[in-house]
Design an enzyme around this catalytic site. Sequence first.
Site, PDB file in Angstrom:
ATOM      1  N   ASP A 161      32.573  54.503  43.083  1.00  0.00           N
ATOM      2  CA  ASP A 161      31.654  55.000  42.070  1.00  0.00           C
ATOM      3  C   ASP A 161      31.237  53.801  41.211  1.00  0.00           C
ATOM      4  O   ASP A 161      31.882  52.751  41.262  1.00  0.00           O
ATOM      5  CB  ASP A 161      32.366  56.068  41.235  1.00  0.00           C
ATOM      6  N   ASP A 165      36.749  57.704  39.072  1.00  0.00           N
ATOM      7  CA  ASP A 165      37.515  57.948  37.854  1.00  0.00           C
ATOM      8  C   ASP A 165      37.091  59.202  37.100  1.00  0.00           C
ATOM      9  O   ASP A 165      37.638  59.520  36.051  1.00  0.00           O
ATOM     10  CB  ASP A 165      37.396  56.748  36.912  1.00  0.00           C
ATOM     11  N   ASP A 198      34.039  62.937  40.723  1.00  0.00           N
ATOM     12  CA  ASP A 198      34.545  62.233  41.909  1.00  0.00           C
ATOM     13  C   ASP A 198      35.643  63.005  42.622  1.00  0.00           C
ATOM     14  O   ASP A 198      36.024  62.660  43.749  1.00  0.00           O
ATOM     15  CB  ASP A 198      35.094  60.847  41.516  1.00  0.00           C
TER      16      ASP A 198
END
Length: 780
Positions: free
Chosen positions: A470, A670, A674
């Site tokens: 990410d 995080d 996700d």
Amino acid sequence: MNKEFKKNHECCSEEAKKTNSFQGVFYCPMKCEGDKVYSKGGQCPVCNMNLISVNKKNNQDHVHHQRNNSENLDISNGTYFCPMRCEGDKMYAEPGDCPVCGMHLVAEKETGSSDDNAYQQMKKKFRLALILSIPVFIIAMSDFFSFLQLDLVASKFFWGWVEFILATPVVFYSSREFFIRGWKSIRTWNPNMWTLISIGVGSAYIFSVLALLIPDIFPNQFKDSLGNVHLYFEAAAVILTLVLLGQMLELKAHSKTNAAIKALLDLSPPIAHRLKDGNEEEIPLELVHIGDVLRVKPGEKIPVDGFIIQGEAVIDESMITGEPIPAEKSKDDKVTGGTINGKTSFDFKAEKVGSDTLLSQIIAMVNEASRSKAPIQKLADIVAKYFVIVVLAISICTFIIWAIFGPEPAYAYAFINAVSVLIIACPCALGLATPVSIMVGTGRGAQSGVLVKDARSIEEMNKVDILIVDKTGTLTEGKPTLKTYQSFNKLRNSDVLQLAASVDALSEHPVAEAIVKGAINIDIKPLPVTKFESLTGKGVKAFCQGVNISLGNQRLLRDHNLKLTDLQEELVKQKQTEGETVMFLIAEDQLEGIISVSDKLKPSSKEAIKKLQAMNVRVVMLTGDNENTARTISDGLELDEYVSDCLPEDKFNKVKELQEQGHIVAMAGDGINDAPALEQANVGIAMGTGTDIAMQSAEITLVKGDLNGIVRARDLSIRVMRNIKQNLFFAFIYNALGIPIAAGLLFPFFGVLLSPLIAAAAMSFSSVSVITNALRLRKS
């Protein structure tokens, strides 16, 4: 109170239900009926073991456990597990030996005292066995050393009784537990190393006793010219002494496998300095509560997790994060229990205490991972399951072949070689090959800031060829700052920022936090809002002063059928190519302006990506950000691939698509968005700076929260798997070569036979060598 707690308590006695009194919670140490608990003490209705009270200290402990639900019941105080995982995750209430394989049980919550006591006891028994075995060995070998001339002192019959008197304490005192383990393994039909030792050594001892007492029952092939039957007391005594030596060294080495956990346990200081009513008092760590204000003095360890309220500090966090450079901290910065303060003094407020602290969670995770099984262990488990049966069959066949085809005295040769086969075989080395490497590896990883949830992820991480990351909080700092805010309509620029901050005030997204914080810093206070709603992958919306306000990305713009003018589009594109994230403010389907934030790349990201690519791992960024920003970030970091404008389901689908193509995928993230992709990935990696749900969905958590942690995780995986394969190779080769040699394979060609004494020494040190090899991981 959760459903499981209610279900368990329905199992309590009728008498307890009638009186509605709950004097305590008791459980069976063997967990015969899982987590079932009983209202009264007594004996388990299944195995008759004495039930053990959960609240050993007082009823206050029980109230605490009730408050935390039964799934958090701490019935593992002083619990132990088998290092060979014979019965999976089964735990035992007391130290001792595994009832299946006989291995010494290991403490789940390592204190070092249990292993040390076991080592000292084994050392004491070994010393006694050694003192008694040396003269037995000298007497037995006297025929080979003519200068001893023991026959001139007394007859062989007399010396036979001396051997018997000296060897018997070695068998029945020093090595008693070996025979108990062997008998248990036969009785429960779980053949293992102790089955072989007890049968082999027991046969040698019983044979010798019978030969001493009633020699006439033996054929002439077993007798010498004087009618004496050769005794094997020295074989029994020396073999058991060597096994004791091996067990002693194994216990010593095994205690080192938990060195990382012990080191983590030592990080917590025993006391804390609490500020109360203007006074400073010294209290035990156990008495620290959430909200307490604590003072940390120069050079002291920080007792619990919290945030600084006064003062500044430079803190050594290397023992938690693996990063050698101390971190500078000031007001409102978080501090972690177990880390070491520098040369200043500061006050902080306790935010997490007890089992909720990061250090406690690290220890719990390391303990859990060290008890889990890696898929590669299945091969060793299958082999070990049939190993002892095959060895017993080989031993019988060895006896028969030597008895029929061997030279005179054929039966004597047959007996000795059959015993050698039993003694040299070592299923223990096979069983320990994987668990000890996992135990040492996970502990070493924890010391460098890599927390592994289970052994499977270590093995999978070694195979990963694609890493999906990410952007926010993974590649970047995760702490965006407000850059610009501009009106596209009649509102003032400050009004655009105020409305954006108002609808974002209830959002937990880092971008929202940056906008709110940026507004407050220039004295623009958010307005109250109602009907707040988060729009997954798009933005947020709410009612502010009776107006429907929305703030989000270009997807939200398309949902409202709004388009930018050429001038506006050029401005937005310019900011995006500078790496800024642009949000659009919409009031009642009217575009009112933009707000942009910027999130700095972590200094370590580019270097870590290069290291990963050098390890043959492709790095792909999936981000909800726009194409221009994503391209800028990707080009700057030299990523292999990127995908922009991703919704949470897009990340999930991308992981699935790559897996269907045959790739082993790791996902690092995080945030809450996700979590689905982390769950789907072969290995989910959560940044320790992220949300709890991300860490719960992941198999690996990085305390520091940067990509260098992934490099360390990959490197750890490579080294652990290499170590496991070395151990398995050694265990397989050792047994594959040792057993045929013990059976006498070399005798027809070279006239060489393997003495049971040498076989015992080789068997004992095979397990020690496996553990010693695993311990190398601590230094790498």
